[in-house]
Design a protein around this motif. Structure first.
Motif, PDB file in Angstrom:
ATOM      1  N   PRO A  77      89.856  17.869  11.175  1.00  0.00           N
ATOM      2  CA  PRO A  77      89.381  17.690   9.792  1.00  0.00           C
ATOM      3  C   PRO A  77      90.533  17.671   8.800  1.00  0.00           C
ATOM      4  CG  PRO A  77      89.117  19.971  10.460  1.00  0.00           C
ATOM      5  CD  PRO A  77      89.660  19.236  11.668  1.00  0.00           C
ATOM      6  N   GLN A  78      90.255  17.199   7.614  1.00  0.00           N
ATOM      7  CA  GLN A  78      91.200  17.424   6.530  1.00  0.00           C
ATOM      8  C   GLN A  78      91.339  18.939   6.324  1.00  0.00           C
ATOM      9  OE1 GLN A  78      91.070  15.050   2.920  1.00  0.00           O
ATOM     10  NE2 GLN A  78      89.512  13.716   3.829  1.00  0.00           N
ATOM     11  N   LEU A  79      92.496  19.354   5.892  1.00  0.00           N
ATOM     12  CA  LEU A  79      92.735  20.794   5.751  1.00  0.00           C
ATOM     13  C   LEU A  79      91.747  21.437   4.792  1.00  0.00           C
ATOM     14  CD1 LEU A  79      94.570  23.221   6.492  1.00  0.00           C
ATOM     15  CD2 LEU A  79      95.829  22.731   4.388  1.00  0.00           C
ATOM     16  N   PHE A  80      91.383  20.742   3.705  1.00  0.00           N
ATOM     17  CA  PHE A  80      90.501  21.362   2.714  1.00  0.00           C
ATOM     18  C   PHE A  80      89.174  21.775   3.338  1.00  0.00           C
ATOM     19  CE2 PHE A  80      88.343  17.271   2.482  1.00  0.00           C
ATOM     20  CZ  PHE A  80      87.042  17.630   2.194  1.00  0.00           C
ATOM     21  N   ALA A  81      88.725  21.045   4.391  1.00  0.00           N
ATOM     22  CA  ALA A  81      87.448  21.356   5.015  1.00  0.00           C
ATOM     23  C   ALA A  81      87.470  22.702   5.722  1.00  0.00           C
ATOM     24  CB  ALA A  81      87.063  20.250   6.003  1.00  0.00           C
ATOM     25  N   LEU A  82      88.661  23.179   6.065  1.00  0.00           N
ATOM     26  CA  LEU A  82      88.803  24.485   6.715  1.00  0.00           C
ATOM     27  C   LEU A  82      88.962  25.618   5.716  1.00  0.00           C
ATOM     28  CD1 LEU A  82      91.215  23.378   9.561  1.00  0.00           C
ATOM     29  CD2 LEU A  82      88.811  23.999   9.818  1.00  0.00           C
ATOM     30  N   ALA A  83      89.000  25.270   4.444  1.00  0.00           N
ATOM     31  CA  ALA A  83      89.135  26.276   3.389  1.00  0.00           C
ATOM     32  C   ALA A  83      87.743  26.723   2.923  1.00  0.00           C
ATOM     33  CB  ALA A  83      89.968  25.703   2.243  1.00  0.00           C
ATOM     34  N   TYR A  84      87.666  27.315   1.758  1.00  0.00           N
ATOM     35  CA  TYR A  84      86.410  27.912   1.287  1.00  0.00           C
ATOM     36  C   TYR A  84      85.588  26.911   0.480  1.00  0.00           C
ATOM     37  CZ  TYR A  84      83.184  30.835  -1.344  1.00  0.00           C
ATOM     38  OH  TYR A  84      82.049  31.359  -1.905  1.00  0.00           O
ATOM     39  N   HIS A  85      84.240  26.911   0.737  1.00  0.00           N
ATOM     40  CA  HIS A  85      83.292  26.013   0.076  1.00  0.00           C
ATOM     41  C   HIS A  85      82.289  26.836  -0.737  1.00  0.00           C
ATOM     42  CE1 HIS A  85      84.320  22.560   2.844  1.00  0.00           C
ATOM     43  NE2 HIS A  85      84.722  23.574   3.592  1.00  0.00           N
ATOM     44  N   GLN A  86      81.990  26.368  -1.945  1.00  0.00           N
ATOM     45  CA  GLN A  86      81.046  27.057  -2.829  1.00  0.00           C
ATOM     46  C   GLN A  86      79.823  26.177  -3.061  1.00  0.00           C
ATOM     47  OE1 GLN A  86      81.318  30.200  -3.951  1.00  0.00           O
ATOM     48  NE2 GLN A  86      79.321  30.068  -4.970  1.00  0.00           N
ATOM     49  N   CYS A  87      78.636  26.719  -2.721  1.00  0.00           N
ATOM     50  CA  CYS A  87      77.406  25.926  -2.786  1.00  0.00           C
ATOM     51  C   CYS A  87      76.241  26.808  -3.182  1.00  0.00           C
ATOM     52  CB  CYS A  87      77.154  25.292  -1.407  1.00  0.00           C
ATOM     53  SG  CYS A  87      75.716  24.196  -1.310  1.00  0.00           S
ATOM     54  N   ARG A  88      75.230  26.206  -3.789  1.00  0.00           N
ATOM     55  CA  ARG A  88      73.915  26.804  -3.899  1.00  0.00           C
ATOM     56  C   ARG A  88      72.930  25.673  -4.176  1.00  0.00           C
ATOM     57  NH1 ARG A  88      72.219  30.844  -6.294  1.00  0.00           N
ATOM     58  NH2 ARG A  88      70.244  30.156  -7.134  1.00  0.00           N
ATOM     59  N   TRP A  89      71.659  25.951  -3.951  1.00  0.00           N
ATOM     60  CA  TRP A  89      70.596  25.046  -4.348  1.00  0.00           C
ATOM     61  C   TRP A  89      70.056  25.586  -5.680  1.00  0.00           C
ATOM     62  CZ3 TRP A  89      65.102  24.981  -1.768  1.00  0.00           C
ATOM     63  CH2 TRP A  89      64.313  23.990  -2.381  1.00  0.00           C
ATOM     64  N   ASN A  90      70.520  25.098  -6.792  1.00  0.00           N
ATOM     65  CA  ASN A  90      71.401  23.983  -7.036  1.00  0.00           C
ATOM     66  C   ASN A  90      72.297  24.372  -8.192  1.00  0.00           C
ATOM     67  OD1 ASN A  90      71.062  20.996  -6.025  1.00  0.00           O
ATOM     68  ND2 ASN A  90      71.904  20.821  -8.085  1.00  0.00           N
ATOM     69  N   TYR A  91      73.491  23.835  -8.272  1.00  0.00           N
ATOM     70  CA  TYR A  91      74.224  23.930  -9.529  1.00  0.00           C
ATOM     71  C   TYR A  91      73.567  22.991 -10.526  1.00  0.00           C
ATOM     72  CZ  TYR A  91      77.439  27.141  -7.473  1.00  0.00           C
ATOM     73  OH  TYR A  91      77.962  28.264  -6.896  1.00  0.00           O
ATOM     74  N   ASN A  92      73.295  23.515 -11.721  1.00  0.00           N
ATOM     75  CA  ASN A  92      72.327  22.904 -12.627  1.00  0.00           C
ATOM     76  C   ASN A  92      72.739  21.548 -13.184  1.00  0.00           C
ATOM     77  OD1 ASN A  92      70.702  25.214 -12.396  1.00  0.00           O
ATOM     78  ND2 ASN A  92      71.873  26.258 -13.995  1.00  0.00           N
ATOM     79  N   ASP A  93      74.011  21.441 -13.575  1.00  0.00           N
ATOM     80  CA  ASP A  93      74.450  20.227 -14.256  1.00  0.00           C
ATOM     81  C   ASP A  93      75.975  20.167 -14.209  1.00  0.00           C
ATOM     82  OD1 ASP A  93      75.252  22.134 -16.182  1.00  0.00           O
ATOM     83  OD2 ASP A  93      73.424  21.829 -17.359  1.00  0.00           O
ATOM     84  N   GLU A  94      76.531  19.147 -14.875  1.00  0.00           N
ATOM     85  CA  GLU A  94      77.975  18.984 -14.851  1.00  0.00           C
ATOM     86  C   GLU A  94      78.698  20.194 -15.438  1.00  0.00           C
ATOM     87  OE1 GLU A  94      78.795  15.370 -16.907  1.00  0.00           O
ATOM     88  OE2 GLU A  94      77.967  14.093 -15.320  1.00  0.00           O
ATOM     89  N   GLN A  95      78.144  20.744 -16.503  1.00  0.00           N
ATOM     90  CA  GLN A  95      78.781  21.896 -17.134  1.00  0.00           C
ATOM     91  C   GLN A  95      78.795  23.092 -16.197  1.00  0.00           C
ATOM     92  OE1 GLN A  95      80.404  22.037 -20.157  1.00  0.00           O
ATOM     93  NE2 GLN A  95      81.052  24.015 -19.326  1.00  0.00           N
ATOM     94  N   ASP A  96      77.707  23.274 -15.462  1.00  0.00           N
ATOM     95  CA  ASP A  96      77.626  24.368 -14.497  1.00  0.00           C
ATOM     96  C   ASP A  96      78.707  24.216 -13.431  1.00  0.00           C
ATOM     97  OD1 ASP A  96      76.685  26.661 -13.343  1.00  0.00           O
ATOM     98  OD2 ASP A  96      74.860  25.766 -12.503  1.00  0.00           O
ATOM     99  N   VAL A  97      78.861  23.011 -12.904  1.00  0.00           N
ATOM    100  CA  VAL A  97      79.883  22.763 -11.889  1.00  0.00           C
ATOM    101  C   VAL A  97      81.271  23.094 -12.430  1.00  0.00           C
ATOM    102  CG1 VAL A  97      81.018  20.951 -10.527  1.00  0.00           C
ATOM    103  CG2 VAL A  97      78.518  21.036 -10.658  1.00  0.00           C
TER     104      VAL A  97
END
Length: 926
Positions: free
Chosen positions: A372-392
């Protein structure tokens, strides 16, 4: 529309209130083919080779096989394959219509091996291939497989093989007094029908059609199930056949509840200690004992149940181990009984002889996870759902504010325009390209969900194109299948059609999906496929796919074919960038295209424990890139559980936090300073080990071995460690034992023993305290600590400069951590490339071996170095030295100089060797 909303509301209520409604899922007793095949009496095999039919070729033998009860003929073939593997194929000789043979699971055609064949006794044929041989017994049919003259696997030793031939349904004659009682043709046809069904005189009532709740399965081909048993005479433990939320060691099931089930299903908040089917199905089973390891890959994509028999028919695998230790005699070898609804018998026999040999034999067949690309082995932040662009953008900024690394933000289904994939909600996400650029400018990525259920909306271009071109899966009458999922009424692309996969891939192209960039990655969820109003929350079995195949034949492959199309699209979109895809559904071979995770887990300590057990089972079945939702998808973890989950997940391959839409927000800074610091430290520790993770995944692609491993992988004779699944190895370098109980100040860590009965030396990665012991040792822990140990004799690469994202660390310097074994030596490897492209396959990489021996530290380029990196060697840590050196000297291609030495935590620190990672060097301890 009201029905749509009402249905979804009731479904969501079901998801939130009920963990698992068992009434929605079949048991073996409610499955006609499972009832039939499980009801077979052991030792009653009616199958035999037809005398005089055996023919020998350079790599295989073929013969006719007969069911003596029905006189129906089958073709039998046994092939030898390179690397200690045989392939067993059985099909009908003259079926009424072709039977389904799995495609796309194997990475290519297996390489044949040369055989010799002879008849050693009447009705016994010996097939030899290198150190292996197979003895075929003609009547009753059985095959014994030997590795170096040791009986390792037996096929049909219990006589449980059955192969239900296709036949016409017998229709009772209708007597009409005013007409003749049939004609000659009718009598002949009825006679043929009678001959075809002699073995089903007392046929199961669900053999020809079956109901489950309100759903009807028409079964136009009638009963067509297959089964075979495989025994492992050398084994004390069986493991494999993921995905199940159960122990790593498979439990006895025969006459003890349901078998393990392989049938990809959308199961909400799955239960623990369960044999129920989940999201993925990989039909590979291993047997391991102190002398031999072997496996069987049952290549079948239909619904499959697997009964497990252990010695003395005990209910717990540990009984077999106790029997071994006490030298009590096993009555029967451990066995697995595969039962599939349709298809042919296509089984690969993996003869080991070691665990790592067997694991590689499987990946030689089905492939490995691409680097994989190295970033894929790093940390991922997710939830259902980030509300909008400002939230992201706010969440991303908060990670920087609190100095917590994070590489990827994720968006669940709410970012779309009404659950129409390849679209955006124009109110919540009016400027997606700007949002994406804001992330990528920081070195971060965005991953978005793209599910296979397509909303049936006349204003939706994907639906219109799929309808007009006939791209949807069909009902049995040929019309487009319609089910219910997140968008409401939906249909499902038929990815088995190459034209449909190409269309799906076309949707990813930037000229079509103009509101993303090539750096946006993909999450394929709900691809079992999930159908809210379908039988068992999935698709009807008598639906029809490309080529006329019923869904029952290909069910477990649907998600696999979905991600094949996704991979093609992402690769074609940017051929120079390695795609990152997360898939929930998976089958054998899906690892070539996608990462997987454990689905809808819960915020419970038991689900934290399950993350290790389940990922170990996946890893030995080819899926090294595996993880579980940190904190649990359902529910709200207390702070201690959340802290411990982060600490555990930091040492698992896929590291992502994710949560249900109705859970409380759980970004690390929302839990108070102490908890934030604990989570921050866990994530930063992961980033410090990214050079190791990247090296391990390169070596996984190169050598085919799992990254995350059970203890038995490297300690195959340590019987006490066979069934331990509360801890795991990362290759043979790190031993990880997470804290998985509340309020504890100590945990028991098992230190295994080598074949010579001696322990390895292990070093605490934080303090370098040495453990030269075997067995269970109680280790003290606090809220900041989980026990992780580096094995003596290894050298591990790390990085000490932790930045906001892994992409910004590419040119940063390295640290080598050297932990010495009992003879004061150590070795290790480091892999370096551009961390993104496929140029490494053209030789643009550096693969380096480091060695410590006789007070010398040296490096060696395993392959010719061909990647120019700005990285250099910043520090060396040495643990376990028997005498402390006074000075150190480095000699490289460009310099010779003395180096500074410090002592910290009983380890020797060599500061700033200052040599490029592309140079040869020797460091001498004086």
């Amino acid at each position: 529309m009201r029905l749509h909303i009402a249905f979804l509301c009731s479904f969501l209520a079901f998801c939130l209130v009920v963990a698992v409604d068992h009434g929605n899922f079949k048991t073996c007793e409610k499955s006609s083919f499972c009832r039939r095949l499980r009801g077979v009496t052991p030792g009653s095999s009616p199958y035999a080779l037809v005398a005089g039919s055996l023919n020998t070729y350079s790599d295989s033998v073929v013969a006719d096989l007969i069911n003596k009860e029905t006189n129906h003929l089958f073709t039998f073939k046994l092939e030898a394959i390179k690397s200690n593997t045989f392939r067993l194929l059985i099909d009908e000789k003259t079926p009424l219509k072709p039977r389904y043979k799995v495609t796309d699971a194997l990475k290519g055609n297996p390489l044949p091996d040369v055989i010799k064949a002879k008849e050693q006794n009447k009705g016994e044929f010996v097939i030899t291939s290198g150190p292996n041989k197979a003895i075929i017994y003609a009547d009753p049919f059985r095959i014994d497989f030997y590795q170096n003259d040791v009986l390792t696997v037996q096929a049909n030793a219990k006589g449980l093989m059955r192969f239900e031939e296709l036949r016409r349904k017998v229709i009772p004659p209708q007597v009409n007094e005013n007409e003749e009682q049939g004609n000659e043709n009718g009598q002949q046809e009825q006679s043929q029908n009678d001959a075809n069904v002699k073995d089903l005189t007392n046929e199961d009532p669900g053999a020809w059609e079956e109901n489950f709740k309100s759903h009807h399965d028409s079964k136009p081909n009638g009963p067509e199930a297959i089964s075979m048993d495989f025994s492992f005479p050398q084994a004390l433990i069986l493991f494999g056949i993921p995905q199940h939320a159960d122990s790593f060691a498979l439990k006895h099931t025969a006459n003890n509840g349901d078998p393990y089930r392989l049938y990809n299903l959308d199961v909400f908040e799955f239960e623990l200690d369960s044999r129920m089917a989940l999201y993925g199905s990989i039909p590979v089973l291993y047997g391991h004992g102190p002398e031999k390891t072997a496996g069987v890959f049952w290549q079948n994509s239909a619904e499959t149940w697997v009964d497990i028999y252990n010695s003395n028919a005990e209910k717990n695998v540990m009984s077999s181990i106790v029997n071994f230790v006490s030298r009590s005699k096993q009555n029967d070898p451990l066995s697995g009984h595969f039962m599939s609804e349709s298809g042919i018998i296509d089984a690969f026999i993996l003869l080991g002889p070691s665990p790592l040999d067997a694991f590689k034999q499987y990946t030689d067949l089905t492939g490995v996870a691409n680097l994989p690309q190295l970033f894929a082995l790093a940390y991922h932040q997710c939830r259902w759902n980030y509300n909008d662009e400002q939230d992201v953008e706010t969440v991303s900024a908060k990670f920087d504010e609190h100095d917590i690394p994070m590489d990827t933000m994720w968006l669940d289904i709410e970012y779309t325009d009404g659950k129409k994939y390849f679209t955006w909600d124009a109110h919540k996400f009016p400027n997606p390209l700007k949002m994406i650029k804001n992330l990528t400018d920081l070195g971060r990525h965005l991953t978005i969900i793209l599910d296979p259920h397509i909303k049936r909306d006349a204003g939706y271009f994907v639906h219109n194109e799929c309808t007009d071109r006939g791209y949807y899966v069909k009902n049995k009458d040929g019309s487009d299948y319609e089910g219910w999922c997140w968008p409401g009424s939906a249909s499902y692309p038929d990815y088995f059609n190459p034209e449909v996969r190409k269309y799906w891939a076309d949707l990813y192209q930037l000229e079509n999906f103009k509101t993303v960039t090539a750096d946006v990655m993909t999450w394929n969820d709900m691809n079992e496929p999930s159908v809210f109003n379908g039988p068992e929350v999935t698709m009807l079995k008598d639906n029809v796919h490309y080529g006329g195949w019923e869904h029952r034949n290909v069910h477990n492959l649907y998600g696999h074919m979905n991600v094949m199309g996704t991979f093609e699209g992402m690769h074609r979109r940017d051929p120079n960038q390695r795609p990152f895809i997360l898939s929930r559904s998976h089958f054998a071979g899906t690892q070539r295209y996608a990462t997987i995770w454990m689905g809808d887990n819960a915020a419970q300590w038991g689900h934290l424990e399950a993350s290790i057990k389940m990922c170990l089972a996946e890893a030995v079945a080819g899926h090294s890139f595996c993880g579980a939702d940190v904190g649990g998808f359902f529910g709200n973890p207390d702070v201690e559980l959340l802290e411990r989950w982060y600490q555990a997940a930091a040492f698992q391959p896929f590291f992502r936090s994710h949560a249900h839409i109705d859970t409380k927000r759980r970004e690390p800074w929302l839990f108070g300073e102490a908890t934030k610091q604990i989570i921050r430290e866990a994530i930063r520790k992961r980033y410090s080990y990214l050079p190791l993770w990247y090296t391990m995944f390169y070596e996984h692609e190169r050598f085919g071995l799992p990254v995350m491993r059970p203890l038995l992988a490297h300690y195959p004779k340590d019987v006490d460690g066979f069934a331990i699944d509360s801890q795991h190895l990362l290759q043979d370098r790190l031993l990880v034992r997470p804290v998985m109980s509340a309020g504890v100040s100590k945990v028991d860590v098992y230190f295994p023993v080598k074949e010579n009965k001696k322990p390895d030396i292990w070093y605490d990665i934080d303090t370098y305290q040495k453990y030269d012991v075997s067995g269970f040792v109680s280790i003290e822990v606090n809220s900041n600590k989980i026990p992780v140990f580096q094995r003596g004799g290894t050298i591990i690469p790390k990085k000490g400069r932790i930045r906001r994202a892994s992409t910004l660390m590419k040119n940063d310097p390295y640290t080598l951590v050297i932990c010495l074994d009992e003879i004061q030596s150590a070795k290790g490897t480091l892999y370096i490339d551009d961390e993104k492209s496929y140029k490494y396959r053209d030789g643009q990489y550096n693969y380096i071996e480091f060695e410590f021996k006789q007070n010398l530290i040296t490096n060696r380029f395993i392959d010719k170095p061909n990647y120019k990196t700005k990285s250099w060697l910043e520090k060396i840590v040495i643990a376990g030295l028997k005498s402390i050196p006074k000075t150190a000297t480095i000699k490289s291609d460009h310099k010779t100089e003395n180096l500074e030495i410090l002592i910290e935590n009983s380890a020797v620190i060599i500061r700033r060797p200052g040599v490029s990672m592309t140079e040869n060097f020797v460091i001498t301890l004086n």
